[in-house]
Write a protein that holds these residues in place. Structure first.
Motif, PDB file in Angstrom:
ATOM      1  N   HIS A 181      63.035  14.773  47.417  1.00 39.31           N
ATOM      2  CA  HIS A 181      63.761  13.970  46.433  1.00 39.31           C
ATOM      3  C   HIS A 181      63.762  14.694  45.085  1.00 39.31           C
ATOM      4  O   HIS A 181      62.739  15.261  44.685  1.00 39.31           O
ATOM      5  CB  HIS A 181      63.111  12.595  46.269  1.00 39.31           C
ATOM      6  N   PHE A 182      64.902  14.648  44.394  1.00 37.19           N
ATOM      7  CA  PHE A 182      65.069  15.327  43.110  1.00 37.19           C
ATOM      8  C   PHE A 182      65.585  14.332  42.072  1.00 37.19           C
ATOM      9  O   PHE A 182      66.454  13.507  42.375  1.00 37.19           O
ATOM     10  CB  PHE A 182      66.079  16.475  43.236  1.00 37.19           C
ATOM     11  N   LEU A 183      65.068  14.428  40.852  1.00 39.08           N
ATOM     12  CA  LEU A 183      65.493  13.520  39.780  1.00 39.08           C
ATOM     13  C   LEU A 183      65.485  14.255  38.453  1.00 39.08           C
ATOM     14  O   LEU A 183      64.465  14.827  38.054  1.00 39.08           O
ATOM     15  CB  LEU A 183      64.552  12.315  39.702  1.00 39.08           C
ATOM     16  N   ASN A 184      66.628  14.253  37.772  1.00 37.32           N
ATOM     17  CA  ASN A 184      66.708  14.757  36.409  1.00 37.32           C
ATOM     18  C   ASN A 184      66.480  13.600  35.437  1.00 37.32           C
ATOM     19  O   ASN A 184      67.153  12.571  35.544  1.00 37.32           O
ATOM     20  CB  ASN A 184      68.076  15.387  36.128  1.00 37.32           C
ATOM     21  N   TYR A 185      65.577  13.795  34.509  1.00 40.40           N
ATOM     22  CA  TYR A 185      65.341  12.802  33.462  1.00 40.40           C
ATOM     23  C   TYR A 185      66.285  13.022  32.287  1.00 40.40           C
ATOM     24  O   TYR A 185      66.642  12.067  31.598  1.00 40.40           O
ATOM     25  CB  TYR A 185      63.886  12.871  32.980  1.00 40.40           C
ATOM     26  N   LYS A 186      66.661  14.277  32.051  1.00 38.04           N
ATOM     27  CA  LYS A 186      67.527  14.603  30.907  1.00 38.04           C
ATOM     28  C   LYS A 186      68.747  15.374  31.390  1.00 38.04           C
ATOM     29  O   LYS A 186      68.779  15.894  32.498  1.00 38.04           O
ATOM     30  CB  LYS A 186      66.742  15.429  29.888  1.00 38.04           C
ATOM     31  N   GLY A 187      69.758  15.436  30.520  1.00 36.28           N
ATOM     32  CA  GLY A 187      70.980  16.155  30.857  1.00 36.28           C
ATOM     33  C   GLY A 187      71.811  15.465  31.915  1.00 36.28           C
ATOM     34  O   GLY A 187      72.635  16.086  32.575  1.00 36.28           O
ATOM     35  N   ARG A 188      71.640  14.162  32.073  1.00 36.67           N
ATOM     36  CA  ARG A 188      72.353  13.400  33.105  1.00 36.67           C
ATOM     37  C   ARG A 188      73.797  13.141  32.647  1.00 36.67           C
ATOM     38  O   ARG A 188      74.036  12.782  31.499  1.00 36.67           O
ATOM     39  CB  ARG A 188      71.620  12.092  33.377  1.00 36.67           C
TER      40      ARG A 188
END
Length: 442
Positions: A181-188
């Motif tokens: 699983h991958f998750l970006n917190y910023k730059g969305r």
């Protein structure tokens, strides 16, 4: 109609420039963005004798030596594998990511030391063509990869099959089934919330969560990686060992150990899974190369194993030891970038990354041991999202869809077969913390 529309727009812009209404830089901005994100709009790359549908093997590989990376050329020359050529197609990233890059153009700069960047909020930080005279061009390309649209704002590979193979006998020694699983917190830019997830008390940029599903001896082993927004801060990583039922923090050096006995380091994930500041980056040039890009639904799929209930089938493998994905390769624009570890105790002397200029994925990486000898080569097949699962259509994510990590020195490989899913419900923020490791493992 379209030609007249384009002509009228250009006429209006020309009048605007004459009157001082439209800045000249608007043209430069459009040119930079269009070249970066749509490199095949005006002309597709070509090479003498190359055509879609043909096979490159031992008999004709010398004719195409300059469009195949040296390591893979050797594999073909030895008869270990061949390349089926596909038509060069555009892997358009999501318009929101392109627009974020356009808005950021000219506002992003490197800091004084490697790992420092100023002004980035979202999108591709340095879409301008790299300049060989720029001593930090390689570093800028590395930032483009780090802040790329690989897996979008969040995604999952579920399930994800790794096979450990003896390259001489072709024997599959071990199969491990994961969820990644991958998750970006910023730059969305697409999935709410945008542009970042709050609260974010640790000021994270990205997180990766891995869970082993099978076999029994490693079931429920879990890995959690927190990457800080500040690249000069070290990653925080934790490992949950199912048989011990305890969480332990990973030491820095463990990211370069063999992960669960495979041919991959944690640092190898996605082509490079580390800090920009851990490497010295050098731009080596731009070239057209054959790269593993294809439409998953058009490929030779594995009908014997790993078929899901919904009918989804993973990419089949063949060639020497079963170490090569059975896919097509496209002639594409590529940036060659060399990364040399800052830490002299690192097991590698360097990696050579072949970054796709349109998507900024890293489909090919060649790694050298501390003596400078060829050690491993990494292939990550890229599938077009519109020819994959229906949920991936329109996402603009170049889907990691197959991999092969070959240890040339040990005659061994680890292969990966994916079911990549761009689905925010599968990678919720609540999954990416230590408490989740404990709760899932208990």
């Amino acid at each position: 109609m379209r030609a007249r529309y384009k002509k009228s727009v250009l006429s209006i812009l020309a009048i605007g420039i004459t009157l001082g209404i439209v800045p000249v830089s608007a043209f430069a901005s459009n040119d930079v963005i269009n070249e970066s994100f749509h490199p095949y709009n005006n002309e597709k790359p070509s090479h003498d004798g190359l055509s879609a549908g043909m096979t490159i093997d031992q008999s004709n590989v010398t004719q195409f030596k300059d469009i195949i990376d040296p390591a893979f050329y050797t594999f073909i020359e030895k008869g270990w594998t061949s390349i089926t050529v596909g038509e060069t197609t555009s892997f358009d990233l999501h318009p929101a990511y392109v627009e974020a890059s356009r808005n950021a153009l000219g506002n992003v700069s490197l800091g004084e030391q490697v790992g420092e960047i100023n002004g980035w909020k979202a999108g591709r930080p340095f879409p301008q063509e790299p300049n060989a005279d720029d001593s930090r061009a390689g570093e800028k390309l590395a930032w483009n990869y780090k802040y790329g649209y690989n897996w979008g704002d969040s995604a999952a590979i579920a399930p994800f099959y790794w096979k450990y193979r003896d390259m001489d006998s072709g024997k599959v020694e071990r199969t491990i089934k994961f969820n990644f699983h991958f998750l970006n917190y910023k730059g969305r830019v697409i999935q709410e919330p945008t542009p970042e997830i709050t609260p974010n008390p640790s000021d994270l940029f990205r997180a990766i969560y891995v869970q082993v599903l099978d076999p029994a001896d490693v079931r429920n082993t879990q890995l959690l990686i927190h990457r800080a927004a500040d690249d000069l801060k070290r990653d925080n990583s934790w490992l949950y060992l199912g048989f011990q039922r305890r969480v332990r923090r990973l030491a820095t050096g463990q990211v370069t150990d063999a992960f669960l006995g495979s041919d991959l380091m944690i640092e190898d994930f996605e082509g490079y899974n580390g800090r920009i500041s851990d490497m010295n980056w050098t731009y080596k040039g731009t070239r057209y190369m054959l790269m593993p890009f294809y439409n998953h639904n058009d490929m030779n799929l594995d009908t014997e194993t790993h078929q899901d209930d919904d009918g989804y089938q993973v990419i089949a493998f063949g060639g020497q030891g079963g170490c090569f994905p059975d896919i097509t390769w496209q002639l594409r624009k590529v940036y060659e970038v060399e990364s040399v570890p800052v830490d002299e105790s690192h097991p590698l002397s360097k990696r050579v990354h072949y970054m796709d200029a349109q998507t900024f994925t890293i489909p090919r990486t060649v790694s050298y041991d501390r003596k400078g000898s060829l050690w491993k080569t990494f292939t990550i097949g890229q599938a077009h999202p519109d020819h994959h699962l229906s949920k991936n259509k329109g996402t603009g994510v170049s889907i990691d869809d197959s991999f092969s990590m070959i240890d040339v020195q040990a005659s061994h490989c680890t292969t990966g077969q994916f079911k990549g899913q761009v689905d925010p419900e599968m990678s919720r923020p609540s999954m990416f913390n230590v408490q989740h490791l404990r709760a899932t493992g208990s």
